[in-house]
Scaffold this motif. Sequence first.
Motif, PDB file in Angstrom:
ATOM      1  N   ILE A 178       8.032  16.147   8.338  1.00 46.72           N
ATOM      2  CA  ILE A 178       7.440  16.038   9.757  1.00 46.72           C
ATOM      3  C   ILE A 178       5.920  16.688   9.119  1.00 46.72           C
ATOM      4  CG2 ILE A 178       5.593  15.892  11.413  1.00 46.72           C
ATOM      5  CD1 ILE A 178       8.564  13.650  10.985  1.00 46.72           C
ATOM      6  N   GLU A 179       6.054  17.933   8.400  1.00 40.61           N
ATOM      7  CA  GLU A 179       4.999  18.682   8.209  1.00 40.61           C
ATOM      8  C   GLU A 179       4.262  18.663   6.734  1.00 40.61           C
ATOM      9  OE1 GLU A 179       3.551  23.333   8.040  1.00 40.61           O
ATOM     10  OE2 GLU A 179       5.823  22.595   7.790  1.00 40.61           O
TER      11      GLU A 179
ATOM     12  N   PHE B 163       1.009  -1.367  -0.180  1.00 43.13           N
ATOM     13  CA  PHE B 163      -0.061   0.271   0.101  1.00 43.13           C
ATOM     14  C   PHE B 163       1.170   1.744   0.032  1.00 43.13           C
ATOM     15  CE2 PHE B 163       0.276  -1.202   4.329  1.00 43.13           C
ATOM     16  CZ  PHE B 163       1.004  -0.389   5.062  1.00 43.13           C
ATOM     17  N   GLU B 164       0.156   2.394  -0.461  1.00 39.25           N
ATOM     18  CA  GLU B 164       1.432   3.656  -0.316  1.00 39.25           C
ATOM     19  C   GLU B 164       1.282   4.300   1.000  1.00 39.25           C
ATOM     20  OE1 GLU B 164      -0.693   5.700  -2.937  1.00 39.25           O
ATOM     21  OE2 GLU B 164       0.434   5.600  -4.983  1.00 39.25           O
ATOM     22  N   PHE B 165       2.597   4.832   1.188  1.00 39.64           N
ATOM     23  CA  PHE B 165       2.854   5.638   2.427  1.00 39.64           C
ATOM     24  C   PHE B 165       4.060   6.628   2.426  1.00 39.64           C
ATOM     25  CE2 PHE B 165       5.379   1.672   1.176  1.00 39.64           C
ATOM     26  CZ  PHE B 165       7.130   2.269   1.596  1.00 39.64           C
ATOM     27  N   THR B 166       4.249   7.148   3.131  1.00 42.53           N
ATOM     28  CA  THR B 166       5.023   7.968   3.294  1.00 42.53           C
ATOM     29  C   THR B 166       6.326   7.657   4.291  1.00 42.53           C
ATOM     30  OG1 THR B 166       4.012  10.059   2.723  1.00 42.53           O
ATOM     31  CG2 THR B 166       5.415  10.391   3.378  1.00 42.53           C
ATOM     32  N   LEU B 167       7.614   7.724   3.791  1.00 45.79           N
ATOM     33  CA  LEU B 167       8.689   6.815   4.455  1.00 45.79           C
ATOM     34  C   LEU B 167       9.691   8.640   5.091  1.00 45.79           C
ATOM     35  CD1 LEU B 167      10.720   5.327   6.124  1.00 45.79           C
ATOM     36  CD2 LEU B 167      11.666   5.307   3.387  1.00 45.79           C
ATOM     37  N   VAL B 168       8.883   8.724   6.179  1.00 48.60           N
ATOM     38  CA  VAL B 168      10.190   9.440   6.933  1.00 48.60           C
ATOM     39  C   VAL B 168      11.687   9.092   7.613  1.00 48.60           C
ATOM     40  CG1 VAL B 168      10.776  11.794   8.323  1.00 48.60           C
ATOM     41  CG2 VAL B 168       8.783  11.799   7.194  1.00 48.60           C
ATOM     42  N   PRO B 169      12.912   9.271   7.160  1.00 49.38           N
ATOM     43  CA  PRO B 169      14.019   9.051   7.919  1.00 49.38           C
ATOM     44  C   PRO B 169      14.414   9.295   8.874  1.00 49.38           C
ATOM     45  CG  PRO B 169      14.129   9.609   4.829  1.00 49.38           C
ATOM     46  CD  PRO B 169      13.032   9.666   5.788  1.00 49.38           C
ATOM     47  N   LYS B 170      14.980   9.012   9.775  1.00 47.36           N
ATOM     48  CA  LYS B 170      15.440   9.649  10.912  1.00 47.36           C
ATOM     49  C   LYS B 170      17.209   9.904  11.008  1.00 47.36           C
ATOM     50  CE  LYS B 170      12.400   7.326  14.199  1.00 47.36           C
ATOM     51  NZ  LYS B 170      12.792   6.100  15.355  1.00 47.36           N
ATOM     52  N   PRO B 171      17.363  10.108  11.551  1.00 50.80           N
ATOM     53  CA  PRO B 171      16.898  11.763  12.308  1.00 50.80           C
ATOM     54  C   PRO B 171      15.928  12.635  11.107  1.00 50.80           C
ATOM     55  CG  PRO B 171      19.251  12.548  11.952  1.00 50.80           C
ATOM     56  CD  PRO B 171      18.447  11.236  10.412  1.00 50.80           C
ATOM     57  N   PHE B 172      14.945  13.552  11.523  1.00 48.92           N
ATOM     58  CA  PHE B 172      13.951  14.536  10.754  1.00 48.92           C
ATOM     59  C   PHE B 172      13.849  15.562  11.931  1.00 48.92           C
ATOM     60  CE2 PHE B 172      11.113  10.975  13.300  1.00 48.92           C
ATOM     61  CZ  PHE B 172      11.320  12.408  14.132  1.00 48.92           C
ATOM     62  N   HIS B 173      13.566  16.800  10.876  1.00 44.18           N
ATOM     63  CA  HIS B 173      12.996  17.945  10.948  1.00 44.18           C
ATOM     64  C   HIS B 173      11.796  18.110  11.470  1.00 44.18           C
ATOM     65  CE1 HIS B 173      17.319  18.272  11.773  1.00 44.18           C
ATOM     66  NE2 HIS B 173      17.597  18.374  10.456  1.00 44.18           N
ATOM     67  N   LEU B 174      11.005  19.387  12.471  1.00 47.71           N
ATOM     68  CA  LEU B 174       9.553  19.866  11.804  1.00 47.71           C
ATOM     69  C   LEU B 174      10.005  19.833  10.170  1.00 47.71           C
ATOM     70  CD1 LEU B 174       7.180  20.718  13.336  1.00 47.71           C
ATOM     71  CD2 LEU B 174       7.850  22.905  13.284  1.00 47.71           C
ATOM     72  N   ARG B 175       9.679  20.189  10.019  1.00 51.46           N
ATOM     73  CA  ARG B 175       9.434  20.268   8.033  1.00 51.46           C
ATOM     74  C   ARG B 175       9.531  19.162   7.438  1.00 51.46           C
ATOM     75  NH1 ARG B 175      14.953  21.057   7.537  1.00 51.46           N
ATOM     76  NH2 ARG B 175      16.178  20.104   6.022  1.00 51.46           N
TER      77      ARG B 175
END
Length: 124
Positions: free
Chosen positions: A108-109, A94-106
């Motif tokens: 996540i937004e 299924f579709e998803f969004t990946l946010v690699p760590k480390p991340f910043h507020l931008r």
Amino acid sequence: MQTKKILLVEDNRDVRDLLNRMLGRLGYSTTAASSAEEALVHLETQSYPVLLTDVVLPGLSGTELAERVHASSPATKIILTTGQGYLLSNGLPFEFTLVPKPFHLRHIEAALTSPATTLESRAL
């Protein structure tokens, strides 16, 4: 304006607290869980338009949780976070969004406001 609810699943307390603060700054209301099993308990009584979960969790993994959530509620936006992206090399069905760590507020937004993609398409 109605506040958007997010089910946040992260086993590291410091990261979970940071994400709670970030999401609050962005105007989101969160329910936080430290494990996939705890998240499933919340899902028994509440629905969430967004699931934001770490991939690596004790017990049931974040991807297994995401698969269960997608199966029961396909409209739920799924955002996965990880410092170990290779764990998703096979992708997900299924579709998803990946946010690699480390991340910043931008990051996540952007994950919250952009359409979901597959791993092969891009990661934020």
